[in-house]
Each structure stands twice: as C-alpha cells, then as structure tokens.
Design an enzyme around this catalytic site. Structure first.
Site, short mmCIF file in Angstrom:
data_model
loop_
_atom_site.label_atom_id
_atom_site.label_comp_id
_atom_site.label_asym_id
_atom_site.label_seq_id
_atom_site.Cartn_x
_atom_site.Cartn_y
_atom_site.Cartn_z
N ASN A 149 3.30 4.73 4.43
CA ASN A 149 4.69 5.06 4.14
C ASN A 149 5.60 4.02 4.76
O ASN A 149 5.66 3.88 5.99
CB ASN A 149 5.06 6.43 4.69
CG ASN A 149 6.55 6.71 4.58
OD1 ASN A 149 7.05 7.10 3.54
ND2 ASN A 149 7.29 6.48 5.67
N GLU A 150 6.28 3.24 3.92
CA GLU A 150 7.36 2.32 4.31
C GLU A 150 6.93 1.22 5.26
O GLU A 150 7.79 0.57 5.88
CB GLU A 150 8.56 3.11 4.88
CG GLU A 150 9.20 4.04 3.85
CD GLU A 150 10.46 4.73 4.36
OE1 GLU A 150 10.76 4.63 5.56
OE2 GLU A 150 11.14 5.39 3.54
N ASP A 151 5.64 0.93 5.36
CA ASP A 151 5.22 -0.15 6.26
C ASP A 151 5.63 -1.52 5.72
O ASP A 151 5.86 -2.45 6.50
CB ASP A 151 3.72 -0.09 6.48
CG ASP A 151 3.33 1.09 7.37
OD1 ASP A 151 4.21 1.91 7.69
OD2 ASP A 151 2.15 1.19 7.76
#
Length: 856
Positions: A433-435
């Site tokens: 998630n959103e890395d």
C-alpha cells in the site's frame, strides 16, 4: 491412530516479564488473547479506548510479557505417533519453552509455526511464551541495518519497518498507538502418525463456462507413504460426490489427480448469481485397511476471474470480469476490525460483511498495514459473495531486502497465499500500500526501463525487488490463477497519480489541494481504490469514548486528541465552512450532523460520478470505487462510513443508494465557484443538468423517468415536469439527458430575486419506484431551510417510521446507536411524498430516535 487436535484455550496466566513477585501472575480468560485485553480484564489498566487513556498505556509496548499454561496429552503406544505444538499466530517476537526447553524463536506475527515436541513431553507439561517488545526490537533492527538501508517512512516511526507485525499497531491517522503482544491466534496440540497438510485445486473454466477441468492436490506429512493413500473428492452443495479418486502419495508427500466437471455450478458475487460452492476433501487412509488417519476439507467456489487491462480511448482499462460478466467494483477499503485482533469473533466479521451486502458493495480491499485476514472474514466473503482485494502486509514505507528479512517475508507470503488461495472471493493480491508513493516522495531510484532485478536490490528503493520480482514469482508458484498487482496505487511504472492506467488513490479530496467534492467527476481514474471524507460518528459513540461533558465539543482537547488525522482541524472546518452554515462551537450535535452530511454528500457525488464512467463494454472509463474506509479499529472520528460499534453513518446509506442495481444520477452544470470563491447567486433561476441511469442488471430494462423542479422556499413546482420512457442498457450507463436547460418563472423570479430550486429525478420500473436523486444548488449554505414543517410518526409496532415535509429537506438524519438498524438514513425529502423507513432494535439500542436536518 487418527489425528487428534486439542486447542489450548483455558488455564493460561500472564505477567510482566520483569515482575517476579509471587502475585504477579494474572488469570487469562481465554486464548487467543493479547496483553492489553488481559490487563484490562484484570483492571490493571484503564480502557485505552476512553478519553486519553491511550497515553497511559504506552509503557506496555516497551515491556516483555510472559504467558504460560499447563497441559497433558493422552499417552499412545502406537509406533510413529508424533506430537506437535501448533501456534497459528504469535504477536510478534516470542521465545517458546516447553518444560524448560526452548522449542521456538518466532519473529513474524503473520506466520504460523509447527514444532515437533514428542521427545519433550511429560504426563504434565508446562508451556511458556515470552513476548519481547516489538517496539524495542524494531529500534534495535534499525540500528543494526542502518548502514545498508535507509528506512524512509510515512505514518508513525520507522521502527515498524523491519518488524513483521501489523503496521497499524504503531498508530495511524485513524488509530491509536497500541503495541500489542500475545498468542493472538489459537495454540493447538496435535497427535498423529500422518496428517493432511493442505488440499487445493487449480482449474480452468471453458470459454463459455460450461465445463471445468483441472488438478486436485494434497500434501501429506508421513514417514510411511507406501502404506497409505489419499482419497480426493469433490461434492456439490447437496453433498453429492461429483468426483472421487484414490491416489498414491509421492515421495515428497504430494498427491495429485486431474478432474473434469460438465455444467459446473459457478460462484458469483452477490447480485450477479448464486454463491455456490463445492466441498473439496482429502482423506488419508491406510491402504490395506482403509482406516482413516486424517482428513481435511474446505469449501471452494468455481469461477473465472480476469483483470481486464486493455488499451482504450482513455488509456488502459482496469476492471474485473467474473464468469464473463464485467463487474463494476463498488465497495470499501478494510482496516483491521479492532486494535485487539484476538477479540474479533466470527459473528462480528460476518456482521461487518453483511453490511457490505446491505449496501450493494461488491468489493472489500484488505489494506496492507493490517493483517492477512482471518479465515472467518474470508468465509463470510465467500458465503455472501464479496470480492476481496488483499494487499500483502507492507504499507507506506521503504522496506529492506536483507537476507533474514526476505526469508521471513517468503515464509509469510507463501503461508498466506496457500491459506487464501481456495477462497473464491479473493480475486487480486497487491504487493503493498502506497510504497511507491514513498519512492516518489523521497525521490528514490526507480527506472521503469531497468528490467534487472539484481540492480533493484542495490538501489535506494530495494523493495521493488520484493514487489516486482519475488512476490509475483511466489504467486505464480502458489496460486497462478489469481491476479497480482505490484502495489496500490500502481499503473505500469507510471507516476502513481496517473489517471489513465492502473488504480489511483484519489486524495485530492481531503488531503493535497483539498479539492471540492462537487468536482469528483474531474478526479476520476481507471479504478479509484482509495478516497474519502472524514465525519464524526453518532453521538452515543462519542459519549462512550469521551466521558467529560465539558470535553464534548468540537475543538476540545480530547476531541482533537481522538482524531488522529493530520491537520484535521483545518481540513474539516474548511469543508464545513465551504458548504454549510458553521454551527456554534459548543454545539456538538449540530457539528456532528453537518460533518456527517458533508461525508454523505462526498460519497454521493463521487460514487455516482465514477459509476457513471463505468460506461459500456469497450469503454469502461472507471472500473471501481473503494471508499477509505468501511470501518474503524476503535471509537473515533475518521473516514469510516461505519463506526467501531457497527453504527452506520449517513455516508453508508449514500453509498448503498449510489450502488443500487438501477440508480439514477443527476448533476447540475451551472457554475458554483467564481475565481475560487463561492458564487452566492449560482443558485438562481436557471441551470443546465445531465441525467443518466446506471445499471448492473444483466438485461435491458424499460424505465420511466420523471424530473421535477421544486422551489426550496415554497415546495411548489416551478417548471414543467419532464417524463420519459427509456430503455436502459444492461450492465452499463445510459445517458438520458445532457445539457438539459431549465428556467423557472415564479413571481419571485420575475421580481428580479432568485428562487432556488431542486432538480428532482425519479425512476420507476413497471410503476414501482427503484431510485431517486436530487441536484441541489451549491453550496448548500446559501439556501434557506427555515419552516420545513417536518412530521415524523411511528407505526404502532414501532417497526417503521414515516417522515414527511411541506418543503424540500436536506440531510434528514436519525440519531443511530449500537443495535439499531434502519433501512435508510441521511436522506432528502420532497413535499407531497412519504418516506417510510423500516426500523429494528435489539437490546443494545436506544429506544428513542432523535432526528434532525440541515437548518433545523
């Protein structure tokens, strides 16, 4: 000997590891459990969910904790009998001793452990588990690896990055810092001479879905494969065996056989067909006697799921196709359902997923900062027909790739892929998630043209090696038929905000530039996997979490403490002030109400606008919308549309209405803001509007459309009503009116004043109303809602309530509480109509039903 399994649920005690006093041991009611749960049950800490008590329990995360129990196992003289201790989840760094011997050093919350203990057993056995501080271990790992990796992080402190523990335990912008520890999943004692480790299948449906062919697999643990066999079978939902084969066991413990089914019963998401499942079984027998030694079975669903990513006029599509049917994936994101995962019951999981069905939501996205969800969660999704998007457990950070970390991640990934792969509800895995937004924020190395995974490991963004090389490799080996997506958001290596490809997280609303929710149509992507707007929960939830009446007002110390979102004060009041008259500072009920209508209006605009872009086959501009977020992990004000106690906010109903199988949408095209400021005269005597009908039904439907123009001041019709009969296309958007112009001619308008009006649309099928929508002048704060003349009346049995008004009403809300269920809430009212709301109560629900609306 048939395998036996004993769950060690009772007889446990716990204590702080460095407290050696005689009375330091505290009773543990049941395992699974976690430290905070047991300390609270023994009245050793205040409730962290109340007031600012979260701060007074921070010390727990810096201590080590010990759990112990005693158990016995039946003696068995049969040769080759083995005894294992099975730990389905230890949170997180744990040293396990049996009768004084160290049998396990665990370091990953997301993995299960099986330990052979046959040689260590006594008639009476002592099991002790020391849980070491994950907070302190994480900080030590930062120091240990700082020379080889820069631990960039968004959200909370960097010590979470090297620790394989649910990342939200370090706190998030919707949840508290509660560093849990303990045996958070069951502990078992198992005895056997041989056992079935797993049974699964890989299959393909024919192009027309009329036949299914594939392979059934099982894996067996035994030292005597030549003396045993496995019966593999499939039975339908009437328990009729449709396939059965007795198979030998390979030297590596693998069992396999091919199968074929004609006219298989398929699994569909709810609203598209039945959730039919087959029972897949593996029975381990002695080949000479057919004596059963062990068995494992699971319910599986047969379906074909495709992630359609094809070039089109808008870029590259992103949507799901199930059994040949294109699915608009309207739904929600899911965070862990509690700060204390051990106390979530299967019934509570099912209640959450039942809310998805009630609100016509098709997909739930399990966010990467939590866990690989519980079997009860997945079972509920299978049973109810909810599609699951599962993130791997990485969120908002730049993760390392040093050897010990990757070894732990590989075991974690393979275990959880295997555990989830038989669930028909699971249709996609995402790497994180959103890395990649962290990569963008810190300008870490990323070259889409570089295709050498070894070079990725040496870059300043080595996590790419995990997301684009290791995880897809493990997915292909363990579950090749399920879609894999490198991260969320992601679009073929393009910037994560690119709206033409992949999925996006649309945080220009609330975060970023704080775009107006009225501009949702301009903020679309190919699949919007996150967006949201904050709102307060209902008042009883706030009162349960803030005990002092003096603190129960917006902007109080405790109210601000409880809202973890950065800059929430400025963001919330900006959206409120743009759209509503700002309530008095001390008026908590009024402020709660306007935040709830603000959130509901955001959901209405966004879901309707983006569902409109579902379009038609070959032109699927937007393939899905997932709100951030469905739920809360504690009682708070957040982006959740249902609070911690499963009490629905008005936004929940706005989503439910926007995702109806047949829904009408209407939007005014007149300007609202001039030069960045609200136009107080935009609500005038004329406007243009568009009207469309969105359908998820699989057949064309003839719909009657009626459009009325209702004066907000008088409730009278101010222009001629439009009626049309329209054939609505199946599983598509049908545009009905485009640029329709209306000009009112009331006496008030002729005098040069303005007479603001609502554009009100209703659609009916065979005389039965199926949906409605209202387009109000914006912003709402310029409208006069005085003298609405609202009446509310209960039926004699108090199982329904009827609401009426003489003039248009915006945002009518019943105050909800735990145990209350309404068929609708947060709705608008038009004069001359009766709104009937079904009501059900249980013993927890308040028996009064206060109500309000904008302007009351």
């Amino acid at each position: 000997m048939h395998k036996t399994s004993q769950q060690l649920t009772t007889g446990w005690s716990m204590r702080q590891a460095d407290d050696l006093s005689q009375d330091s041991w505290l009773p543990v009611k049941t395992v699974p459990s976690q430290v905070h749960v047991d300390l609270l049950a023994n009245e050793k800490i205040p409730d962290p969910f109340v007031d600012a008590n979260e701060l007074s329990v921070q010390w727990i995360g810096e201590k080590d904790w010990v759990y112990r129990t005693r158990f016995s196992v039946p003696s068995n003289s049969e040769d080759k009998t083995q005894t294992d201790l099975v730990f389905l989840g230890l949170d997180t760094f744990a040293t396990v001793r049996l009768n004084g011997h160290i049998i396990l050093e665990a370091e990953n919350m997301h993995t299960a452990h099986r330990v052979r203990v046959s040689e260590l057993l006594r008639p009476d056995n002592e099991l002790e588990i020391v849980f070491h501080s994950a907070l302190l271990r994480g900080r030590a790992l930062l120091d240990q690896h700082q020379a080889e990796h820069v631990f960039h992080v968004r959200q909370t402190e960097a010590s979470r990055i090297p620790v394989r523990k649910a990342q939200y335990n370090w706190g998030w912008d919707w949840g508290p810092i509660l560093m849990t520890a303990g045996p958070w999943r069951p502990v078992l004692v198992e005895q056997y001479v041989a056992r079935v480790e797993d049974v699964w299948t890989q299959y393909e449906l024919s192009a027309d879905c009329t036949s299914c062919a594939g392979t059934v697999y099982a894996r067996v643990a035994t030292t005597q494969p030549d003396n045993m066999a496995v019966v593999l079978s499939l039975a339908d939902d009437q328990d009729k065996v449709v396939f059965e084969q007795t198979c030998p066991i390979g030297s590596d413990g693998l069992v396999q056989t091919t199968f074929q089914l004609d006219s298989p019963a398929l699994w569909y998401p709810h609203g598209y067909g039945a959730q039919t499942r087959y029972r897949l079984s593996a029975k381990l027998i002695r080949a000479d006697t057919t004596t059963q030694l062990d068995a494992q079975s699971k319910l599986i669903g047969l379906r074909r799921c495709e992630l359609i990513q094809e070039p089109d006029a808008f870029g590259k599509s992103f949507y799901f196709r199930l059994n040949g049917i294109d699915i608009f994936s309207g739904g929600s994101c899911w965070i862990p359902g509690d700060s204390y995962l051990a106390q979530i019951s299967p019934a509570r999981y099912r209640a959450w997923m039942q809310l998805m069905v009630e609100s016509h939501q098709i997909m739930i996205r399990v966010w990467g900062g939590g866990i690989y969800e519980d079997d009860a969660f997945l079972d509920a999704c299978d049973d109810l027909g909810i599609l699951v998007w599962q993130d791997f457990a990485f969120a908002c950070a730049s993760y390392p790739v040093y050897d010990s970390f990757i070894r732990s991640v590989e075991e974690e990934a393979r275990q959880n892929i295997r555990r989830l792969r038989s669930h028909p509800s699971v249709v996609i895995w995402a790497g994180s998630n959103e890395d990649y937004q962290v990569q963008e924020r810190y300008k870490l190395d990323y070259d889409p043209e570089d295709t050498d995974p070894e070079s990725w490991k040496k870059s300043s963004f080595p996590a790419r090696y995990t997301y684009e090389h290791l995880l897809p490799k493990w997915m292909q080996e363990e579950d090749p038929s399920t879609a894999y997506h490198p991260t969320s958001p992601w679009g073929d290596g393009k910037p994560t905000a690119d709206p033409t490809v992949g999925d996006i997280h649309q945080w220009d609303i609330w975060h970023g530039p704080m775009s107006r929710y009225q501009d949702s149509a301009e903020l679309a992507g190919r699949f919007v996997s996150e967006f949201g707007m904050e709102a307060y929960p209902h008042l009883l939830t706030l009162h349960r979490s803030i005990t002092s009446p003096q603190q129960r007002h917006p902007g109080s110390r405790l109210m601000d403490f409880r809202n973890k979102a950065g800059d929430h004060e400025r963001r919330m009041i900006t959206y409120v002030a743009e759209n509503f008259l700002v309530p008095a500072a001390a008026d908590l009920p009024a402020f709660t109400h306007v935040t709830q209508i603000l959130q509901a209006e955001t959901m209405r605009y966004a879901y309707k606008a983006w569902r409109r872009m579902w379009g038609a086959p070959g032109a699927r501009h937007c393939g899905g919308v997932l709100v951030w977020q469905l739920n809360d992990c504690w009682p708070t004000m957040s982006w959740a549309v249902v609070d911690y106690y499963l009490v629905r906010k008005p936004a929940f109903y706005a989503i439910a209405n926007a995702l109806r199988p047949l829904d009408v949408g209407i939007v005014r095209n007149c300007p609202v803001w001039t030069s960045g400021h609200a136009d107080p005269f935009a609500a005038g005597n004329e406007c243009e509007f568009d009207l469309w009908v969105a359908s998820s039904r699989l057949e064309a439907v003839q719909v009657d459309v009626e459009v009325r123009y209702v004066s907000i001041a008088t409730g009278e019709l101010v222009a001629e009503t439009i009626t049309k009969r329209v054939l609505v296309a199946p599983n598509a958007t049908t545009e009905v009116l485009a640029g329709q112009c209306v000009k009112v001619t009331t006496a008030k308008a002729r005098d040069g004043d303005i007479d603001p009006f609502v554009v009100y649309a209703v659609i009916s099928v065979q005389g039965q109303r199926v949906a409605e929508d209202m387009a109000w002048p914006q912003p709402l704060k310029y409208l006069d809602f005085a003298e609405r003349n609202v009446t509310v009346g209960f039926s004699p049995a108090r199982d329904c309530v009827t609401v009426q008004a003489q003039r248009p009403v915006k945002g009518f809300v019943f105050e909800e509480s735990e145990g209350l269920k309404l068929s609708d809430n947060g709705f608008d009212l038009m004069p001359g109509e009766k709104k009937v709301v079904a009501v059900s109560w249980d013993g927890r629900a308040a028996q009064e039903l206060p109500w309000t609306y904008i302007g009351k």
